[in-house]
Design a protein around this motif. Sequence first.
Motif, short mmCIF file in Angstrom:
data_model
loop_
_atom_site.label_atom_id
_atom_site.label_comp_id
_atom_site.label_asym_id
_atom_site.label_seq_id
_atom_site.Cartn_x
_atom_site.Cartn_y
_atom_site.Cartn_z
N GLY A 26 -58.12 37.79 23.71
CA GLY A 26 -58.93 37.33 22.59
C GLY A 26 -59.28 38.48 21.65
O GLY A 26 -59.30 38.30 20.42
N MET A 27 -59.54 39.66 22.21
CA MET A 27 -59.82 40.82 21.37
C MET A 27 -58.63 41.18 20.51
O MET A 27 -58.77 41.47 19.31
CB MET A 27 -60.20 42.03 22.23
N ALA A 28 -57.43 41.15 21.11
CA ALA A 28 -56.23 41.50 20.36
C ALA A 28 -56.00 40.53 19.20
O ALA A 28 -55.74 40.95 18.06
CB ALA A 28 -55.02 41.51 21.30
N TRP A 29 -56.12 39.23 19.46
CA TRP A 29 -55.89 38.24 18.41
C TRP A 29 -56.99 38.27 17.35
O TRP A 29 -56.72 38.09 16.15
CB TRP A 29 -55.77 36.84 18.99
N ALA A 30 -58.23 38.50 17.77
CA ALA A 30 -59.33 38.58 16.79
C ALA A 30 -59.17 39.81 15.91
O ALA A 30 -59.42 39.75 14.70
CB ALA A 30 -60.67 38.60 17.52
N LEU A 31 -58.74 40.92 16.49
CA LEU A 31 -58.52 42.13 15.70
C LEU A 31 -57.36 41.93 14.72
O LEU A 31 -57.45 42.31 13.55
CB LEU A 31 -58.25 43.31 16.62
N PHE A 32 -56.29 41.29 15.20
CA PHE A 32 -55.16 40.99 14.33
C PHE A 32 -55.60 40.08 13.18
O PHE A 32 -55.26 40.30 12.01
CB PHE A 32 -54.03 40.32 15.13
N GLY A 33 -56.37 39.03 13.49
CA GLY A 33 -56.85 38.11 12.45
C GLY A 33 -57.78 38.79 11.48
O GLY A 33 -57.71 38.55 10.27
N LEU A 34 -58.63 39.68 11.98
CA LEU A 34 -59.56 40.41 11.12
C LEU A 34 -58.79 41.26 10.11
O LEU A 34 -59.06 41.22 8.90
CB LEU A 34 -60.48 41.28 11.96
N VAL A 35 -57.81 42.00 10.59
CA VAL A 35 -57.02 42.86 9.70
C VAL A 35 -56.19 42.02 8.73
O VAL A 35 -56.15 42.30 7.52
CB VAL A 35 -56.12 43.80 10.53
N ALA A 36 -55.55 40.97 9.23
CA ALA A 36 -54.68 40.15 8.38
C ALA A 36 -55.48 39.45 7.28
O ALA A 36 -55.06 39.44 6.12
CB ALA A 36 -53.94 39.12 9.24
N PHE A 37 -56.62 38.86 7.64
CA PHE A 37 -57.42 38.16 6.64
C PHE A 37 -58.09 39.13 5.67
O PHE A 37 -58.25 38.81 4.48
CB PHE A 37 -58.46 37.26 7.30
#
Length: 121
Positions: free
Chosen positions: A32-43
């Motif tokens: 969940g941390m990996a996907w949330a970090l990816f989403g944070l950077v992408a958005f």
Amino acid sequence: MLEREVIAMRTGSEPATARSPLRMRLWLSLWGMAWALFGLVAFAMNGRPGWAAACAAVLLLAVVDLCVITYRMRQGPHYQPGRDVPPYEPDHGDGRPHGPGHGADGGRPAQGRTGPSSGRP
């Protein structure tokens, strides 16, 4: 209570090989941390501050969960009753005490009594 209703409760016959879910929670929290970090950077890079804030909130929750998990894992194993310990007495649902009470009255509060035993003068 209806007779056909079933209440799940501890019986004391849980398997001796039961495992803690902390390791699974650790991996799910990392995922969940990996996907949330990816989403944070992408958005954030695409100019979507609302979605970036949502991903930041999920990232914060995953980090807090990870901290709780590592704290609990470092505590080590806790006491678990062995095979020689009998199962817990089930809850009868009628408010009766499970064991012997305190004192001669079974631990019940004073109801309408007067005199020195009730604490009134």
